[in-house]
Design a protein around this motif. Sequence first.
Motif, mmCIF file in Angstrom:
data_model
loop_
_atom_site.group_PDB
_atom_site.id
_atom_site.type_symbol
_atom_site.label_atom_id
_atom_site.label_comp_id
_atom_site.label_asym_id
_atom_site.label_seq_id
_atom_site.Cartn_x
_atom_site.Cartn_y
_atom_site.Cartn_z
ATOM 1 N N SER A 1 59.854 54.139 45.200
ATOM 2 C CA SER A 1 58.875 54.730 46.110
ATOM 3 C C SER A 1 57.475 54.682 45.520
ATOM 4 C CB SER A 1 59.260 56.177 46.429
ATOM 5 O OG SER A 1 60.483 56.233 47.113
ATOM 6 N N TRP A 2 57.356 55.032 44.244
ATOM 7 C CA TRP A 2 56.040 55.019 43.604
ATOM 8 C C TRP A 2 55.476 53.610 43.561
ATOM 9 C CZ3 TRP A 2 53.808 52.734 39.353
ATOM 10 C CH2 TRP A 2 52.569 53.254 38.936
ATOM 11 N N TYR A 3 56.298 52.638 43.220
ATOM 12 C CA TYR A 3 55.864 51.239 43.112
ATOM 13 C C TYR A 3 55.297 50.739 44.441
ATOM 14 C CZ TYR A 3 56.286 46.184 42.294
ATOM 15 O OH TYR A 3 56.041 44.834 42.170
ATOM 16 N N GLY A 4 55.872 51.190 45.539
ATOM 17 C CA GLY A 4 55.445 50.723 46.843
ATOM 18 C C GLY A 4 54.302 51.489 47.456
ATOM 19 N N THR A 5 53.711 52.433 46.693
ATOM 20 C CA THR A 5 52.622 53.242 47.260
ATOM 21 C C THR A 5 51.362 53.211 46.405
ATOM 22 O OG1 THR A 5 53.439 55.234 46.130
ATOM 23 C CG2 THR A 5 54.247 54.829 48.365
ATOM 24 N N VAL A 6 51.321 52.370 45.376
ATOM 25 C CA VAL A 6 50.166 52.357 44.472
ATOM 26 C C VAL A 6 49.471 51.001 44.511
ATOM 27 C CG1 VAL A 6 51.192 54.046 42.922
ATOM 28 C CG2 VAL A 6 51.589 51.615 42.508
ATOM 29 N N THR A 7 48.332 50.939 43.850
ATOM 30 C CA THR A 7 47.612 49.677 43.713
ATOM 31 C C THR A 7 48.029 48.988 42.415
ATOM 32 O OG1 THR A 7 45.780 50.681 42.495
ATOM 33 C CG2 THR A 7 45.628 50.671 44.910
ATOM 34 N N GLN A 8 47.654 47.715 42.301
ATOM 35 C CA GLN A 8 47.969 46.984 41.084
ATOM 36 C C GLN A 8 47.294 47.624 39.877
ATOM 37 O OE1 GLN A 8 50.071 44.121 40.895
ATOM 38 N NE2 GLN A 8 49.938 44.700 38.745
ATOM 39 N N GLY A 9 46.084 48.147 40.077
ATOM 40 C CA GLY A 9 45.395 48.814 38.975
ATOM 41 C C GLY A 9 46.122 50.038 38.483
ATOM 42 N N PRO B 1 52.954 46.655 44.929
ATOM 43 C CA PRO B 1 51.667 47.365 44.908
ATOM 44 C C PRO B 1 50.584 46.621 45.673
ATOM 45 C CG PRO B 1 52.647 47.294 42.723
ATOM 46 C CD PRO B 1 53.460 46.386 43.588
ATOM 47 N N ARG B 2 49.613 47.380 46.188
ATOM 48 C CA ARG B 2 48.479 46.779 46.878
ATOM 49 C C ARG B 2 47.535 46.159 45.851
ATOM 50 N NH1 ARG B 2 48.807 51.879 48.484
ATOM 51 N NH2 ARG B 2 46.803 52.409 47.538
ATOM 52 N N PRO B 3 46.828 45.099 46.219
ATOM 53 C CA PRO B 3 45.857 44.527 45.274
ATOM 54 C C PRO B 3 44.702 45.482 45.031
ATOM 55 C CG PRO B 3 45.654 43.512 47.432
ATOM 56 C CD PRO B 3 46.888 44.379 47.488
ATOM 57 N N THR B 4 44.102 45.355 43.877
ATOM 58 C CA THR B 4 42.949 46.169 43.526
ATOM 59 C C THR B 4 41.744 45.255 43.405
ATOM 60 O OG1 THR B 4 44.410 47.627 42.274
ATOM 61 C CG2 THR B 4 42.039 47.863 41.886
ATOM 62 N N PRO B 5 40.889 45.204 44.420
ATOM 63 C CA PRO B 5 39.755 44.265 44.384
ATOM 64 C C PRO B 5 38.855 44.459 43.180
ATOM 65 C CG PRO B 5 40.034 45.185 46.576
ATOM 66 C CD PRO B 5 40.944 45.950 45.673
ATOM 67 N N ALA B 6 38.682 45.710 42.736
ATOM 68 C CA ALA B 6 37.748 45.970 41.636
ATOM 69 C C ALA B 6 38.343 45.689 40.273
ATOM 70 C CB ALA B 6 37.268 47.419 41.688
ATOM 71 N N LEU B 7 39.633 45.360 40.201
ATOM 72 C CA LEU B 7 40.299 45.145 38.918
ATOM 73 C C LEU B 7 39.840 43.820 38.317
ATOM 74 C CD1 LEU B 7 42.421 46.268 36.980
ATOM 75 C CD2 LEU B 7 44.106 44.869 38.170
ATOM 76 N N ALA B 8 39.289 43.853 37.111
ATOM 77 C CA ALA B 8 38.807 42.625 36.475
ATOM 78 C C ALA B 8 39.957 41.932 35.791
ATOM 79 C CB ALA B 8 37.706 42.949 35.471
ATOM 80 N N VAL B 9 40.415 40.814 36.350
ATOM 81 C CA VAL B 9 41.528 40.073 35.763
ATOM 82 C C VAL B 9 41.126 38.664 35.372
ATOM 83 C CG1 VAL B 9 43.258 41.383 37.004
ATOM 84 C CG2 VAL B 9 42.273 39.359 38.067
ATOM 85 N N ARG B 10 39.894 38.239 35.729
ATOM 86 C CA ARG B 10 39.400 36.923 35.365
ATOM 87 C C ARG B 10 37.984 37.069 34.814
ATOM 88 N NH1 ARG B 10 41.616 36.380 40.442
ATOM 89 N NH2 ARG B 10 43.472 35.072 40.590
ATOM 90 N N PRO B 11 37.585 36.229 33.859
ATOM 91 C CA PRO B 11 36.210 36.324 33.337
ATOM 92 C C PRO B 11 35.211 35.910 34.397
ATOM 93 C CG PRO B 11 37.323 34.391 32.473
ATOM 94 C CD PRO B 11 38.366 35.186 33.198
ATOM 95 N N PRO B 12 34.040 36.556 34.448
ATOM 96 C CA PRO B 12 33.049 36.178 35.451
ATOM 97 C C PRO B 12 32.476 34.795 35.173
ATOM 98 C CG PRO B 12 32.123 37.722 33.884
ATOM 99 C CD PRO B 12 33.586 37.607 33.560
ATOM 100 N N ALA B 13 31.968 34.134 36.211
ATOM 101 C CA ALA B 13 31.363 32.815 36.058
ATOM 102 C C ALA B 13 30.058 32.951 35.271
ATOM 103 C CB ALA B 13 31.090 32.199 37.431
ATOM 104 N N PRO B 14 29.746 31.970 34.411
ATOM 105 C CA PRO B 14 28.488 32.044 33.644
ATOM 106 C C PRO B 14 27.295 31.924 34.569
ATOM 107 C CG PRO B 14 29.498 29.882 33.424
ATOM 108 C CD PRO B 14 30.481 30.741 34.164
#
Length: 342
Positions: free
Chosen positions: A280-288, A188-201
């Motif tokens: 096929s589906w796995y190779g055409t979607v985003t990580q999100g 899958p393609r990366p999803t830039p908007a996907l929140a996977v890490r906590p934001p910096a304080p």
Amino acid sequence: MVTQSAIFVDAGFLLAVGGTHVSGTSLRSAFKVNYEKLIQGIMKRAADHCGLDVLRVYWYDASKDALFTDEHKSIGLLPDVKVRLGRISFNGDQKGVDLKLGLDLVGVARNRAASVAFLMSGDDDLAEAVEEAQDLGMKVVLVGLDNPNHRLGVTSVAEHLALRVDSIITLPTALIEECFTKTVAEEPRPTPALAVRPPAPPQTPAVPAPAVPAPGPRPSDLAARPGPPSRERTVLPAPRPHRSEAHLVYSSGGSGPTILPPEDSAMDVAHDVGESVAASWYGTVTQGELNELLADRPILPADIDRVLLKDCAQRIGEYKTDLQAVRRALREAFWTKLDQLI
């Protein structure tokens, strides 16, 4: 006497058989289409068959609320092409496409705007419209994709429809292979908007402390630093059995009767189709999108389930695909293959 032809294309049918031929599945995201070249090829095939000029190509598809997408706009701007849209229901089924096509077919025949109609569809719901157009003096030629293993000689065409047209012709396989391109990635393609890490304080003003050694990096700072994508967010428990009562209705534009394989091979076909659609589906979607699918496990979205059923019906027929054991095998094979990929 009218000396021209008209072409009626069920886009769902054409894209399903063409996409399956090239990518192994009717999943639209698994392939791209050169529509201009494809439509020109269809028009040339029609002209070669009857020797008449083409009035226009009527292109039937569906979209949300029957609104033109960018893809539909690009097709509609092609010369001699008219796009007619039905709508997509809440569960992903096409609504109104067959009705629009049938009404236009009969309307062109009644107005004597064309003497020959080339029909690209496999849906037996159009059989009555075909007969009405014939009663008005129009010849109707069915256009399909060559399939020597099917007793009708074409892919995914209902026998009820094939028995009512005047003749059947096929598109060159080379045209399909030139116009359809498989687009499946390894992951899958990366999803830039996907929140996977906590934001910096939030940063605060530094307090001078000359006598104290500078502190090392804080855990929050490390978490905020960019790093390679982690696959740990996709790890979920092993698949649970599918609910036996699950039943999704899919559109009537499926395949007609085919030469059925032996009884014990229907499950093998279901296994192959489930794995193919998953890959096929796995190779055409985003990580999100992958994470969303895994979060709802074992329930499959209607659009994926419909592709599983449609692709299986193309190979063994709708009657065998309606068996609950075959449907369970399709879904289980999909999840098993997806587990291997992630």
